[in-house]
Scaffold this active site. Structure first.
Site, short mmCIF file in Angstrom:
data_model
loop_
_atom_site.label_atom_id
_atom_site.label_comp_id
_atom_site.label_asym_id
_atom_site.label_seq_id
_atom_site.Cartn_x
_atom_site.Cartn_y
_atom_site.Cartn_z
N ARG A 199 0.86 -1.13 0.06
CA ARG A 199 -0.05 0.17 0.04
C ARG A 199 0.83 1.36 -0.01
O ARG A 199 0.23 2.35 -0.58
CB ARG A 199 -1.01 0.13 1.11
CG ARG A 199 -1.89 -1.01 1.01
CD ARG A 199 -3.00 -1.10 2.17
NE ARG A 199 -4.06 -2.03 2.12
CZ ARG A 199 -5.06 -2.18 3.08
NH1 ARG A 199 -5.25 -1.27 3.84
NH2 ARG A 199 -5.88 -2.94 2.83
N ASP A 205 -13.96 10.42 10.57
CA ASP A 205 -12.98 9.24 10.07
C ASP A 205 -11.85 9.84 10.15
O ASP A 205 -11.42 11.01 9.85
CB ASP A 205 -13.27 8.80 8.65
CG ASP A 205 -12.88 7.37 8.60
OD1 ASP A 205 -13.44 6.37 8.66
OD2 ASP A 205 -11.62 7.36 8.03
#
Length: 281
Positions: A39, A150
């Site tokens: 990632r 978030d």
């Protein structure tokens, strides 16, 4: 990236995982090292570092800036979301809690506040919005607002856009699709849909880290959803997060957690109503 994987030292890997836990609460086991490298691979190239080892060392030394660390955590965060996920929670909210919440106000319409505390790209927050809008249509009198937060800035931006792949809403029934989902006008975007303005204007989103010592959130929230997040934290961080969330609930407010997290909620002043539903006493 085989070469990069080969030069990543166990010490740097351990230091990075410790930094991620300290900053986000997320525990990355040794088994996730390949996922982390995959990632972050593009960030190694974009920042001009020679390999993953150099990138992580520069990152932790602060040489790449706080924004790069935020981006790295964003990239390794799991963002799994869907509309009406763990649907029994929304059934309980609609059928049991909302009728209770709107009674006993001397005929006035209460204003209810709901918080999706790890909203990802917004599906949970907009699911709550659909439930509230449908409850109003059924005759219940109340006003409402939904907040979604978030840790991921990119997820918050997606949530604000309220644009989803068509297959993400395919499980919604015909009534919900008709009332709350708009198809794209541009034929080139036919695989995308958007939440209708009537719901978008009732839902706000902001970036926020649950590991922060305090939250810039109202302290009279009626319902908090924090589902499938505590499983990534250790016991100490779970306890701190639950206590902070509890402080933002009004007396009699409710906390919903994921179906694998019911035993994670251990706080004085919180009464277990269902295995994953808790009420602030």
């Amino acid at each position: 990236m085989t070469k990069q994987q080969a030069v990543l030292s166990s010490e740097t890997n351990a230091r990075f995982r410790a930094a991620v836990q300290r900053l986000s609460g997320i525990i990355l086991p040794d088994s996730k090292v390949a996922m982390v490298e995959q990632r972050l691979r593009r960030r190694v190239l974009d920042t001009g570092q020679k390999d993953m080892e150099a990138y992580l060392q520069a990152l932790m030394a602060g040489r790449l800036g706080a924004a790069e660390m935020e981006m790295a955590i964003d990239l390794i965060t799991t963002n799994t979301t869907s509309f009406f996920r763990e649907n029994a929670h929304f059934d309980y909210l609609r059928d049991i809690l909302l009728p209770q919440m709107v009674t006993g106000h001397n005929g006035s319409a209460p204003r209810l506040k709901l918080w999706s505390a790890a909203c990802s790209e917004g599906a949970e927050a907009f699911t709550l919005a659909m439930v509230m809008a449908q409850a109003q249509r059924s005759g219940l009198r109340f006003d409402w607002a939904v907040l979604g937060t978030d840790i991921s800035r990119s997820m918050v931006e997606k949530a604000r856009a309220a644009i989803y792949a068509a297959d993400q809403v395919s499980a919604l029934n015909t009534d919900l699709l008709t009332r709350y989902i708009m198809a794209a006008v541009n034929p080139a975007e036919k695989e995308q849909v958007r939440i209708v303005p009537e719901l978008r204007q009732k839902v706000r989103f902001r970036q926020m880290n649950l590991m922060d010592p305090s939250y810039p959130i109202d302290r009279d929230i009626d319902v908090i959803f924090l589902r499938n997040v505590l499983i990534y934290f250790n016991a100490e961080d779970r306890a701190h997060v639950v206590r902070r969330l509890q402080s933002h609930l009004r007396p009699g407010g409710y906390l919903f957690v994921g179906h694998s997290e019911g035993m994670s909620v251990k706080a004085d002043g919180m009464e277990r109503i269902r295995p994953t539903i808790f009420r602030k006493m």
